[in-house]
Design an enzyme around this catalytic site. Structure first.
Site, PDB file in Angstrom:
ATOM      1  N   GLU A   1      40.167   2.022  41.279  1.00  0.00           N
ATOM      2  CA  GLU A   1      38.796   2.326  40.837  1.00  0.00           C
ATOM      3  C   GLU A   1      37.722   1.776  41.753  1.00  0.00           C
ATOM      4  O   GLU A   1      36.785   2.477  42.128  1.00  0.00           O
ATOM      5  CB  GLU A   1      38.551   1.780  39.423  1.00  0.00           C
ATOM      6  CG  GLU A   1      39.129   2.631  38.318  1.00  0.00           C
ATOM      7  CD  GLU A   1      40.609   2.380  38.117  1.00  0.00           C
ATOM      8  OE1 GLU A   1      41.130   1.452  38.774  1.00  0.00           O
ATOM      9  OE2 GLU A   1      41.224   3.087  37.329  1.00  0.00           O
TER      10      GLU A   1
ATOM     11  N   HIS B   1      40.663  -0.344  25.555  1.00  0.00           N
ATOM     12  CA  HIS B   1      40.452   1.075  25.806  1.00  0.00           C
ATOM     13  C   HIS B   1      39.389   1.678  24.902  1.00  0.00           C
ATOM     14  O   HIS B   1      39.373   2.878  24.686  1.00  0.00           O
ATOM     15  CB  HIS B   1      41.760   1.849  25.580  1.00  0.00           C
ATOM     16  CG  HIS B   1      42.656   1.859  26.783  1.00  0.00           C
ATOM     17  ND1 HIS B   1      43.120   0.714  27.368  1.00  0.00           N
ATOM     18  CD2 HIS B   1      43.163   2.875  27.508  1.00  0.00           C
ATOM     19  CE1 HIS B   1      43.892   1.019  28.401  1.00  0.00           C
ATOM     20  NE2 HIS B   1      43.929   2.329  28.512  1.00  0.00           N
TER      21      HIS B   1
END
Lengths: 384, 333, 478
Positions: B63, B132
């Protein structure tokens, strides 16, 4: 020291280039020394990372690039700005935090930048420049140029996550980046062997798909030769390469470094290989330059740096009203509150407040009056 | 209530990407599984086939580096749109988003621009657990140098994404996992929504409700309940972008209704509501008949177990109760 | 010549250092770049290299603690330049730095304490003529107390819980919060409580200046004309202390609409004198009736309201408007509108505001009804219970400053109305009757008309009719 055998095909500088190299290395040396003095006199704030001793890696590498290639480095960035041609006046002014600094005083020592000369910064985060270098290379390929990006960083950065991620991506996507790890034997205060499991840094990219080379970072010719070779290969094949430049910084990691992690003897030994004196002697031996000319070069460099200090002193500080400039690129159609000023004038409260907020014309309910009745012909009972 | 016609939120985003990719050669996409897989949430479905590998790039799981590539490419002439699979993984990319994308224009004295868009969905509600389920719009809102968009409708998703791609500033474009399937009317033709202009979803005179992202829709539903069951007319405002913020519309509304409730999914400390409440207090103090109220996600890591998750972020009844409380009433009718 | 070597700053946080050990001795010849001294800083012990070449003279001794920037040694330059360039203004002055230098680097006072620029600035601040006591040492920066936006004094002394909106409304309506009970949480006074406030308290104290007389169109107080121009500072001081008063929203609206009216309406003024003797007689008779109880002891107090002269004017105006419908009209978008109802607005001065409640269908109401109504309306304006419908719908306005002794004045038209009638003071005045000067009670009426609706003759006829009615007021009683 170089692993790649010197070949005749490797480019060599001519006399004119040689003088220019020595001149530039001398300028960088004198600039860095003076920057250190200025820091000690509190003219320069924050952190100051000097490149004294690493001049050959800077000049040797940069001279292997075309003007249209990109150079991106780290927080030890003065030399890279200077080598690409940013005037020392503007670099010194930036150190002083003045308006005429190359980044208008916004960046300081760690964040030099010169878009016009394709020196892409100047970054305070260790390893932060690697992904950006890959992105620049991506753009070069995307627009189908043959530009190359040279990305320099230290041995310490080779352990950052971005090293692994970026080299993997660069190899995977075949990006034209020359990754140059300036191995000055220390990641700040930690010796190479104490921070890297693999100390043969040129091999560190192999497992990620990036082949390595090595050069003697104290020898400008060797550095130049190896980088030229790498750049040519990358330009041609559009694939990344890693170069390890073995070098040494004669001063501490930064000005605040008491250098307790290495002995004075070690520093003294490396100083015998001072790239300036070594190259100077070489050129004298070859008859390219005389001792007097070297002295002259030095004097000119000092004078230039003196001038830079004067320039920086005379340059004004930015106005307080400039504080909110250039955070955003705003256009005429920009609307809404971009910034909140928590200082005095909060009248507009934004860099682009767009159309004037509608003044609330309403009068308190119980005193809406015949005045309102007359206004715009709204009789009570007209609305709803 | 009839299901609205029109494309789904994710399809509207797809349209936006397609149109911008067609319009501008410099636009290109990078992200994990956006190409062959069509995107984890199918937002980029079909784009690889149409535009090819050069412009639609599947990346490894890196990322921070992917965003950094976006930064470098944006600095040198491209208009990259980076997708992070969810906002949770944006934490890994914070260095490139904050220290680089957000600051480069300023710290280099205006010499370089970073017209980068980083797209990511957020939100809880699917029992994905603490790592998450984040809502981080407040974190990105904090950073000067970034723009932040939080569209709640399909039309706004499309219009704002197109505007974001054309904007010269780095944009954090926050979508919502639970909104991807929601349909909405999207105008025909070139549809651009400007940054810094809020959407007044419903007019009313008794209380202003500001809803962030998915909570804008929750606020609309709460407003209907307030009207039908309690005779309270709420004005619902969807800011659509947090930076730049259309504060003037919100202030004008609060000056009329004298009450405000801010609804967000994120955590309360330093949340969007905390910031907005302070701004409203500073700018419209004398127009407030009650303190500005916030309805936020619970100050906990998002739990997995369903009954706990259900009470860990706001739903319609909480918004109704908060609005009534500003009128010193309770929901007991 | 000598160059001074100062205590160097060796880290971003270093402010002073201790000389640990001189590495060279007094009188040594030292070259630039050679190690000179070991210094203890806040972080570590550092070795500092000389930045000058020449003969070394020590200033500071081992163990001395000095602030960054203070001299620690001097280097006497060789007469002929050494290996490096000599002379020239290198590195800026090492002599006392100008005060403008941002860094806290200064030379010490002779024999005094080392003073940094920052400390000196703080000292200067402390010694400046301030009402507060000077701080003995540089302390935390002065907290900036936010200035309240409104300089108006708060009415309440005890802390009353009220929402900001309620406070503002109370302040503007001249309502004392202490007299309200709060329906909000914890007894907080909220907007609804202020709105629902019913009469109780007497007229509250004046808060705002000057705008009371906003009905008067003429001369807002100005600087005397004809004075020679003076410098702005002179003028400002000449007016003494200046305190800014914020206008309430209502006042702002009044200001705006008055300016609008004056700017857009082509008005003209007619003045007429009324012989009010008959009205005076009528009024004293009505007073007598009210006071004598002839109305009956069961009469409600309101029924005892004796019509004022203004009430008579209102009735006269209403009757006259019936015959002169243009004076009852409005100008809008290039057209004149005529209205079937006659609603006379009666200007009332409320707290810092001009308010015009309306007497609807005034021509159908008896004088007594008008009297009762105007009294009730005025009362409701003063205690803040007047409602919007009562404040709207007027077709003509009457404004009276007679109670202040004003003989005549020209009010400002209330757009889109056709005209406004200003009533002056009733007083005995010398008039000529039958060739003789006699004292009669007279009163002036000034009609200001919009020339787009009313022309001179029509306005004059209307005004004359009003006079007729007032001079034979029996008709008013119908």
């Amino acid at each position: 020291m170089a692993d790649s055998p010197p070949t005749d095909s490797r480019p060599r500088e001519d006399a004119l280039q040689a003088r220019e190299w020595l001149e530039t290395m001398t300028l960088i040396r004198r600039f860095e020394e003076r920057a250190g003095e200025m820091y000690a006199r509190a003219k320069v704030g924050g952190f100051l990372h000097l490149s004294i001793g690493e001049e050959a890696t800077i000049v040797g590498a940069a001279r292997a690039l075309r003007d249209t290639d990109y150079l991106i480095s780290t927080y030890r960035s003065h030399g890279h700005a200077l080598v690409r041609g940013t005037p020392p006046e503007n670099v010194m002014a930036e150190l002083f935090g003045k308006v005429d600094g190359c980044c208008r005083g916004r960046g300081g020592s760690m964040h030099m930048f010169d878009m016009a000369r394709r020196f892409m910064g100047g970054y305070g985060i260790v390893g932060g420049n690697l992904p950006i270098a890959a992105g620049i290379a991506l753009a070069s390929d995307y627009t189908e140029t043959d530009e190359v990006t040279l990305c320099t960083f230290g041995d310490g950065a080779s352990n950052q996550g971005t090293f692994g991620e970026t080299l993997n991506l660069a190899a995977l996507w075949s990006l034209p980046v020359v990754f140059m790890v300036t191995n000055n034997q220390f990641g700040m205060g930690t010796a190479l062997g104490r921070h890297s499991a693999v100390t043969d840094l040129q091999r560190k990219g192999e497992s990620l798909g990036v082949p390595g080379m090595r050069c003697d970072g104290m020898d400008i010719r060797d550095t130049y030769g190896v980088v030229c070779e790498a750049v040519a290969k990358v330009r041609e094949e559009r694939r990344p390469v890693l170069i390890e430049a073995i070098t040494y910084r004669f001063r501490g990691h930064s000005m605040a470094d008491p250098e307790q992690y290495r002995s004075k003897d070690e520093v003294a030994r490396w100083r015998e290989r001072d790239p300036l004196s070594v190259y100077g002697r070489q050129l004298m031996d070859e008859g390219t330059i005389t001792a007097g000319e070297i002295e002259q070069l030095d004097a000119q460099a000092i004078a230039r740096v003196d001038g830079a200090v004067e320039f920086a002193e005379a340059s004004p500080f930015p106005e307080p009203s400039d504080l909110y400039d250039d955070i955003y690129v705003l256009g005429e159609s920009s609307r809404g509150w971009y910034s909140v000023e928590t200082t005095e004038d909060r009248e507009e409260g934004s860099a682009a407040s767009g159309p004037e907020p509608a003044v609330n014309d309403e009068i308190p309910q119980q005193l809406t009056s015949a005045l309102a009745a007359g206004e715009d012909g709204h009789e009570p009972g007209d609305e709803d | 209530m009839a299901t609205p016609a029109g494309p789904r939120y994710r399809e509207a985003l797809n349209q936006a990407l397609r149109e911008e990719l067609t319009r501008d050669e410099r636009v290109m996409l990078m992200g994990e599984d956006i190409g062959v897989f069509g995107g984890a949430f199918k937002v980029t479905d079909g784009l690889l086939e149409e535009f090819g590998e050069k412009r639609i790039r599947d990346t490894p799981i890196s990322e921070n580096t992917i965003v950094g590539l976006g930064v470098g490419a944006a600095m040198t002439g491209l208009r990259p749109v980076v997708e992070l699979m969810t906002i949770n993984f944006a934490l890994l990319a914070l260095d490139q988003i904050v220290n680089h994308a957000a600051h480069i224009h300023y710290m280099f004295g205006g010499q370089a621009r970073v017209p980068l868009v980083v797209r990511m969905p957020q939100g809880a509600g699917h029992q994905l657990g603490p790592t998450h389920s984040h809502c981080f719009e407040a974190m990105f809102l904090q950073v000067p140098g970034l723009l932040v968009a939080v569209p709640a409708t399909a039309a706004d998703a499309k219009g704002l994404l197109k505007s974001a791609i054309r904007d010269e500033n780095p944009v954090v474009f926050i979508e919502h996992e639970s909104l991807y399937g929601v349909r909405g009317e999207v105008p025909e033709g070139e549809h651009l929504v400007p940054f810094g202009v809020a959407r007044t979803a419903r007019e009313g005179s008794d209380v202003t409700i500001v809803g962030i992202s998915r909570m804008a829709l929750t606020a609309e539903r709460a407003a209907r309940t307030l009207s039908e069951d309690h005779g309270v007319e709420a004005e619902v405002i969807d800011p659509r972008t947090l930076r730049p913020l259309d504060l003037d519309t919100i202030l004008a509304s609060v000056r009329r209704t004298n009450r405000c409730v801010i609804v967000e999914e994120g955590w309360p400390h330093g949340g969007v509501g905390a910031n907005l409440a302070a701004l409203i207090g500073e700018q419209a103090f004398d127009d407030l008949d009650a303190p500005v109220a916030r309805v936020t996600g619970a100050d906990v890591p998002m739990p997995y177990s369903k009954p706990l998750e259900d009470i860990a972020y706001p739903h319609e009844p909480q918004v109704v109760a908060a609005a009534l409380a500003t009128l010193n009433r309770t929901a007991a009718v | 010549m000598s160059e001074i070597i100062v205590m160097p700053r060796l880290s971003d946080t270093m402010e002073e250092g201790i000389i640990l050990r001189w590495l060279r001795a007094e009188g040594d010849t030292i070259a630039r770049g050679e190690e000179l001294v070991e210094i203890e800083t806040d972080k570590a012990n550092m070795t500092y290299e000389s930045d000058q070449s020449g003969v070394l003279h020590l200033i500071a001794a081992e163990g001395d603690s000095l602030a960054v920037g203070q001299p620690i040694a001097s280097v006497e330059k060789a007469p002929l330049g050494g290996p490096e360039v000599d002379g020239g203004p290198v590195n800026g002055a090492v002599a006392p730095e100008p005060a403008a230098d941002e860094a806290a680097v200064e030379t010490p006072e002779p024999g005094g304490e080392p003073v940094t620029a920052a400390a000196r600035a703080l000292q200067a601040k402390a010694l400046a003529p301030e009402p507060t006591t000077p701080e003995p040492q540089p302390a935390t920066p002065e907290p900036a107390a936010p200035e309240p936006a409104r300089p108006e004094p708060e009415a309440e002394t005890e802390r009353v819980k009220a929402s900001p909106l309620a406070r503002r409304m109370a302040r503007e309506g001249g309502i004392d919060l202490a007299g309200l009970s709060g329906s909000g949480p914890g007894g907080r006074i909220v907007k609804a409580d202020v709105l629902g406030f019913s009469p109780g308290a007497p007229a509250p104290a004046q808060t705002a200046p000057a705008t009371q007389a906003a009905t008067a169109g003429a001369g807002a107080p100005q600087e005397p004309a004809g004075t020679a121009p003076r410098a702005p500072e002179e003028i400002a001081r000449a007016k003494g202390e200046t305190r800014e008063v914020e206008l309430s929203r209502l006042q702002q609206t009044v200001a705006r609409r008055m300016a609008e009216s004056k700017a857009t309406i082509p008005d003209f003024t007619l003045l007429i004198e009324i012989d009010m003797e008959e009205c005076v007689t009528l009024r004293s008779e009505l007073k007598r009736i009210a006071g004598s109880g002839e109305a009956g002891e069961h009469a409600r107090p309101a029924e005892k309201a004796v019509p004022t002269y203004n009430d008579m004017v209102v009735k006269a105006v209403a009757l006259a408007l019936r015959e002169h419908p243009l004076a009852n009209g409005s100008y809008r978008d290039g057209k004149v509108q005529l209205h079937s109802r006659i609603n006379v607005g009666v200007a009332v001065a409320a707290e810092g505001a001009l308010v015009v409640p309306t007497v609807f269908d005034a021509e159908e109401k008896s004088l007594g009804e008008i009297a009762r109504e105007t009294r009730a309306l005025a009362g409701r304006v003063r205690d803040g219970s007047i409602t919007p419908p009562e404040l709207g719908g007027g077709t003509f306005t009457v404004s009276n400053l007679g109670m202040y002794g004003i003989s005549s004045f020209s009010a400002i038209i209330n757009p889109p109305q056709a005209a406004i009638l200003s009533v002056g003071a009733l007083a005995p005045r010398a008039v000529v009757r039958d060739g003789q000067i006699v004292a009669r009670n007279t009163m002036s009426l000034t009609l200001v008309s919009d020339h787009r609706i009313l022309y001179g003759a029509e306005a004059a006829r209307f005004l004359a009719r009003v006079r007729e009615l007032l001079q034979a007021p029996a008709a008013l009683t119908l």
